[in-house]
Design an enzyme around this catalytic site. Structure first.
Site, short mmCIF file in Angstrom:
data_model
loop_
_atom_site.label_atom_id
_atom_site.label_comp_id
_atom_site.label_asym_id
_atom_site.label_seq_id
_atom_site.Cartn_x
_atom_site.Cartn_y
_atom_site.Cartn_z
N LYS A 18 -17.60 0.11 -2.49
CA LYS A 18 -16.27 0.64 -2.83
C LYS A 18 -15.27 -0.53 -2.95
O LYS A 18 -14.46 -0.57 -3.87
CB LYS A 18 -15.82 1.65 -1.77
CG LYS A 18 -16.63 2.95 -1.84
CD LYS A 18 -16.50 3.84 -0.62
CE LYS A 18 -17.47 5.01 -0.73
NZ LYS A 18 -17.54 5.86 0.47
N ASP A 52 -10.17 10.94 -0.45
CA ASP A 52 -11.45 11.65 -0.34
C ASP A 52 -11.27 13.15 -0.57
O ASP A 52 -12.23 13.86 -0.85
CB ASP A 52 -12.04 11.45 1.08
CG ASP A 52 -13.18 10.44 1.10
OD1 ASP A 52 -13.80 10.22 0.04
OD2 ASP A 52 -13.47 9.90 2.19
N GLN A 66 -14.81 5.90 6.39
CA GLN A 66 -16.21 6.14 6.05
C GLN A 66 -16.86 7.06 7.09
O GLN A 66 -16.76 6.83 8.29
CB GLN A 66 -16.96 4.79 5.99
CG GLN A 66 -18.40 4.88 5.52
CD GLN A 66 -18.53 5.33 4.06
OE1 GLN A 66 -17.76 4.94 3.20
NE2 GLN A 66 -19.51 6.18 3.79
#
Ligand code: NDP
Length: 297
Positions: free
Chosen positions: A52, A119, A96
């Site tokens: 990412k 997200d 994460q």
């Protein structure tokens, strides 16, 4: 003839569009910024986060990365999130997953400013998605939608079977497909570990989306001729390879290929789209927070 879907090519096209939005934003004095936070020493999580960050660097998004000792108290992560919430150079925050057992995922996801929740997992953003007014569509399901659109696989009126009901993939996937409009209007069946006679359900699918995390659990005998197969699964299985493992999906590729009209490989299918859609959401976040308009497709 079965089409082997090239996820990298689709992701590259989306990334090029996002890059041009990032340039527009930067020229207006707003360089999009994404902060990743890792509280784990799991090798796969480390790899995902570094991919990412690499993507950020490639397309002109400012990457910030923070690591927190997995044994540290949850407050260490909360404090980091609080700092990032108020940092004007950070438009998107990604913690994460999975987190250590002593840290509540719900508490963490609810603490992120919903405007920076790229997200799309904050309860406010989940609610907006369900209500048909999504702010940030979760990256993996959004990527699957982009694949279907790019390949001309119509969802309207299609029987779509989603295997998996997680908050990250299965549920948002089903919700997106149910919405009115383009990429939606599907008839959706969501299966999980308690589903009776899974094969009967999967055989009824025009589009099968596998997100169970069980290596190669869906084989050709569970599919009908002409089905489009989207394999979200990424599973490490022991193999006589340099790293000691290889990646396989939730679908047994060879037998499924014999039945499918189109199928995504693993790797090289859905995975690249997840990262592209994270970049997309970060550019959108920078635009929403700054008021600088960009043309995200
Ligand atoms: P979870 O473990 O959170 O959820 C798995 C889901 O599959 C659960 O709903 C579970 O049912 C269901 N399931 C498990 N076993 C079976 C079975 N035998 N039959 C039917 N359903 C079953 O996983 P995630 O949703 O987070 O991830 C799914 C897969 O997708 C993983 O391989 C993951 O690595 C991959 N992934 C890939 C991404 C990408 O970018 N391509 C991004 C995110 C995930 P129940 O709820 O009853 O337990």
């Amino acid at each position: 003839m079965t089409t082997i879907i090239d996820g990298n090519a689709i992701a590259d096209r989306i990334t090029a569009d996002v890059e041009s939005c990032a340039t527009t934003l930067s020229e207006a004095g707003v360089k999009p910024g994404l902060a990743t936070v890792l509280m784990s020493d799991d090798g796969a999580s480390e790899t995902y986060v570094s991919m990412k960050q690499e993507a950020c660097e490639e397309i002109g998004i400012e990457g910030f990365h923070y690591e927190i000792d997995p044994d540290a108290p949850a407050t260490a992560l909360f404090e980091r999130i609080d700092d990032l919430n108020t940092d004007p150079s950070v438009h998107g925050i990604l913690v994460q997953l999975p987190l250590p057992d002593h840290v509540s995922k719900e508490a963490v996801l609810s603490r992120i400013d919903p405007m920076k929740d790229v997200d799309g997992f904050h309860p406010e953003n989940v609610g907006r998605l369900v209500a048909g007014n999504a702010r940030y569509k979760p990256c993996t399901p959004h990527g699957v939608q982009k694949i279907l659109a790019a390949e001309g696989i119509a969802t309207e009126g299609a029987d779509v079977v989603v295997v998996g009901r997680s908050d990250i993939v299965g549920k948002p996937m089903a919700n997106l497909l149910l919405q009115y409009g383009e990429g939606g209007n599907a008839t959706v069946t969501v299966c999980h570990s308690r589903t009776a006679d899974l094969a009967a359900k999967t055989r009824a699918a025009d589009i099968l989306i596998a997100a169970a995390g069980v290596p190669e659990m869906i084989d050709g005998s569970m599919l009908s001729e002409g089905v489009a197969v989207i394999d979200v699964g990424i599973n490490r299985v022991e193999a006589d390879a340099e790293k000691g493992y290889e990646l396989v999906g939730d679908v047994d590729f060879e037998s499924a290929k014999g039945k499918a009209s189109a199928i995504t490989p693993v790797p090289g299918g859905v995975g690249p789209l997840t990262i592209a859609m994270l970049m997309y959401n970060t550019a959108k976040a920078a635009s929403l927070q700054s008021g600088v308009d960009v043309d995200l497709p």
